[in-house]
Design an enzyme around this catalytic site. Structure first.
Site, PDB file in Angstrom:
ATOM      1  N   ASP A 109       0.839  -1.191   0.000  1.00 15.36           N
ATOM      2  CA  ASP A 109       0.000   0.000   0.000  1.00 15.36           C
ATOM      3  C   ASP A 109       0.878   1.246   0.000  1.00 15.36           C
ATOM      4  OD1 ASP A 109      -2.440  -1.236  -0.055  1.00 15.36           O
ATOM      5  OD2 ASP A 109      -2.759  -1.171   2.105  1.00 15.36           O
ATOM      6  N   ARG A 159      -1.475  -1.407  -8.551  1.00 15.82           N
ATOM      7  CA  ARG A 159      -2.835  -0.952  -8.269  1.00 15.82           C
ATOM      8  C   ARG A 159      -2.830   0.572  -8.387  1.00 15.82           C
ATOM      9  NH1 ARG A 159      -4.349  -1.621  -2.269  1.00 15.82           N
ATOM     10  NH2 ARG A 159      -4.369  -3.839  -2.794  1.00 15.82           N
TER      11      ARG A 159
END
Length: 282
Positions: A109, A159
């Site tokens: 992340d 992502r």
């Protein structure tokens, strides 16, 4: 800290693995993949960081045992990025070694811009040693287009999200229409050149644009997936999946739920309106 309060349960699956995995099973039964996130970040002492490493170690082994369609997301500050770079990389390597053995994906992340370069550098290093790492980039950052070239040169697993942190105008686009347009520009490049692209958005304009682009360019199904947050727009998840597109839901769990539930709402006022708006959309 005990169980998750009722007002947070829509967005946080539970305080422990057992509670989170019941959500995984329900979503998998609907042919929807899950990425599990153990809540926690900005860890300042090594024993606490090592506890999270042990949690991810156990989590990966349990996912493999249960043979569910599930992978993990992780923040590097949870592994000690604020403490020491090499200590953090050692912890990440331990997790990635297990993930490679079990053939489970691991998404790094992205946090605020204080961590952007360090996160990308650690990802590039890990991508040379392991097959499991992926990374998150934020479309509103001015540097992201160049960063995408680095990711494609590494392993191309990425992502793309809009970005949730409050950043200054010299680092990030401020107006939502500009962010959406930049997202669409960047996602085209990724869909054509990336190895695995995760389209992380609840924005109908972005979703529709990507579906049309994928169909018009015959992008193979195994090259991309759509992603949304647990607790938001559940009917849209199903519609995307029913159209034959891969769908993954980001499912957080853990006792440190308050940071996830409140911090991002506090960082950007736009997020408050976004969440409120999407609570009443399907």
């Amino acid at each position: 800290m005990g169980s998750i309060p009722f007002y947070a349960k829509r967005f946080v699956s539970g305080s422990n693995f057992e509670e989170a995995f019941s959500v995984v099973e329900k979503l998998n039964d609907k042919k929807i993949c899950v990425t599990l996130d153990v809540l926690g970040e900005n860890i300042k002492d090594k024993p606490q960081a090592l506890k999270f490493v042990e949690e991810y170690d156990l989590l990966l082994k349990r996912i493999a045992e249960k043979k569910r369609d599930c992978y993990v997301s992780i923040k590097l500050t949870m592994l000690g990025l604020d403490i020491d770079h090499e200590f953090c990389y050692e912890n990440l390597s331990r997790i990635l070694s297990i993930a490679d053995e079990k053939k489970i994906r691991v998404a790094l992340d992205m946090e605020g811009t204080d961590y952007t370069e360090r996160t990308i550098a650690m990802y590039e290093r890990a991508a040379k040693e392991f097959t499991s790492p992926e990374i998150v980039l934020q479309a509103y950052l001015l540097r992201t287009e160049e960063d995408i070239n680095r990711i494609i040169a590494a392993n191309g697993k990425i992502r793309l999200c809009k970005g949730a942190y409050k950043e200054p105008q010299e680092k990030a686009l401020q107006k939502m229409p500009l962010i959406v347009e930049n997202y669409k520009k960047l996602i085209q490049k990724l869909l054509l050149n990336g190895k695995r692209v995760c389209i992380a958005s609840h924005d109908d304009e972005i979703i529709d644009f990507c579906i049309h682009f994928i169909e018009n360019n015959n992008i193979p199904n195994d090259r991309y997936e759509f992603q949304m947050l647990y607790g938001m727009r559940e009917k849209t998840w199903s519609r995307i999946r029913e159209k034959g597109h891969n769908m993954t839901i980001y499912v957080p769990y853990g006792e440190d739920w308050q940071a996830y539930y409140t911090r991002r709402l506090a960082e950007r006022k736009e997020n408050v309106f976004f969440v409120l708006k999407n609570l009443f959309r399907s």
